[in-house]
Design an enzyme around this catalytic site. Structure first.
Site, PDB file in Angstrom:
ATOM      1  N   GLY A  39       0.939  -1.125   0.089  1.00 14.93           N
ATOM      2  CA  GLY A  39      -0.171   0.141  -0.083  1.00 14.93           C
ATOM      3  C   GLY A  39       0.914   1.338   0.046  1.00 14.93           C
ATOM      4  CG  ASN A  90     -11.121  10.932   8.772  1.00 15.69           C
ATOM      5  OD1 ASN A  90     -10.664  10.984   7.688  1.00 15.69           O
ATOM      6  ND2 ASN A  90     -10.532  10.804   9.737  1.00 15.69           N
ATOM      7  N   GLY A 105       2.338   4.637   2.995  1.00 15.09           N
ATOM      8  CA  GLY A 105       3.475   3.771   2.531  1.00 15.09           C
ATOM      9  C   GLY A 105       4.367   4.619   1.783  1.00 15.09           C
ATOM     10  CE  LYS A 129      -3.639   8.214  13.641  1.00 13.02           C
ATOM     11  NZ  LYS A 129      -4.416   8.197  12.379  1.00 13.02           N
ATOM     12  CB  ALA A 177      -0.530   9.512   1.383  1.00 13.77           C
TER      13      ALA A 177
END
Length: 315
Positions: free
Chosen positions: A11, A204, A16, A196, A14
């Site tokens: 993956g 989000n 990875g 988190k 952004a």
């Protein structure tokens, strides 16, 4: 720790791309599994335009289109979204060296619980909590606006003793620290994931629903009050599930967001590009965990329901 651990990135968007490039620049042997971006990265390399570290470029990327072609990796960093975890399990098994450490660098709750049955028992499964503002702007190009720390927690695997689990976590943290990034070994993975979520749940969803980045959301009294109320719901739910978050934690996140550059969370980009949203991991899983304790999260549930409507309508 292996003197020269081989690191695989599955993956390479952004997350990875950023962490893989930073580790490779630190001298580690890093291998990237790519699909749609393979041609661009194989020919042009990997670019990270960072407000923190400057513009960085990695030439001669060790890039692969098939996990079967990758050499066996001692550490596998999973930067793909949670929506593809079932498809990723066979790739992880193919790319993993015996006894490899698999780090899910993903948002949400219970993502390790759902992936664990799909992996060999011999693999160590860790959670990686990434505190970073980054997005992909083009194939093989990552825009890094701020932050970059990674907190690691052990989920399951052959290490049954607390000391051996702690040693693995410290080995993982040392990799990121060698790359110039903050990294902490967390004693309780679920605690870290709930922490988190206090940021991810409000920002989000509201970024998508209100078509706004963090500066506008924080600058309006109504949206700021809503963010704070949603954060408190998540803090209360974490407590109901047995995870007491640090005193004043939501306030600290609000203050940190005030200091951040204007940022569009990952779900905003996923929605804009009509990619699947991580609704299960970020919303459904914590809602289900809270419901089992009798803890209601009405604002979070409303976010989840409205986001599901938007996603279904876009299909």
């Amino acid at each position: 720790m292996n003197a020269a651990p081989r690191i695989g990135i599955i993956g390479s968007g952004a997350i990875g791309g950023f962490y893989g490039l930073m580790l490779a620049r630190a001298g580690f042997d890093v291998h990237f599994l790519l699909r749609s971006e393979f041609a661009a990265v194989a020919s042009q390399g990997l670019q990270v335009n960072s407000a923190v570290h400057g513009n960085l470029h990695l030439d001669n990327v060790q890039a692969y289109q098939s996990a079967a072609d990758m050499p066996p990796c001692d550490w596998l960093l999973i930067g793909a979204k949670t929506t593809s975890n079932a498809e990723l399990a066979p790739l992880i098994s193919q790319a993993a060296a015996p006894g490899a450490k698999v780090v899910l660098m993903q948002n949400g709750l219970a993502v390790e619980d759902e992936l664990r049955p799909l992996l060999p028992d011999s693999l160590h499964l860790l959670g990686g909590l990434c505190y970073i503002c980054a997005h992909r702007s083009a194939p093989g190009v990552v825009e890094h606006q701020a932050l970059g720390s990674v907190n690691l927690g052990y989920h399951s695997g052959p290490a049954s003793e607390a000391d051996s689990r702690q040693q693995i976590l410290e080995q993982g943290s040392a990799l990121f620290q060698a790359a110039g990034l903050d990294s902490t070994a967390m004693a309780e993975l679920n605690q870290a994931r709930w922490q988190k979520l206090v940021w991810n749940v409000p920002y989000n969803g509201l970024a998508v629903l209100l078509n706004s980045a963090t500066t506008a959301l924080m600058g309006n009294a109504d949206s700021r009050a809503l963010i704070e109320a949603i954060m408190q719901e998540v803090v209360d739910a974490a407590g109901a599930c047995g995870y007491q978050l640090p005193a004043g934690f939501a306030g600290k996140l609000l203050a940190a967001t005030d200091r951040m550059p204007d940022y569009l969370p990952s779900m905003y980009h996923d929605f804009a590009l009509q990619r699947p949203l991580e609704l299960h991991a970020i919303y459904a899983a914590p809602l289900a965990a809270a419901a089992k304790t009798g803890c209601a999260m009405p604002r979070t549930e409303m976010l989840y329901q409205t986001l599901r409507f938007l996603e279904q309508r876009a299909q």
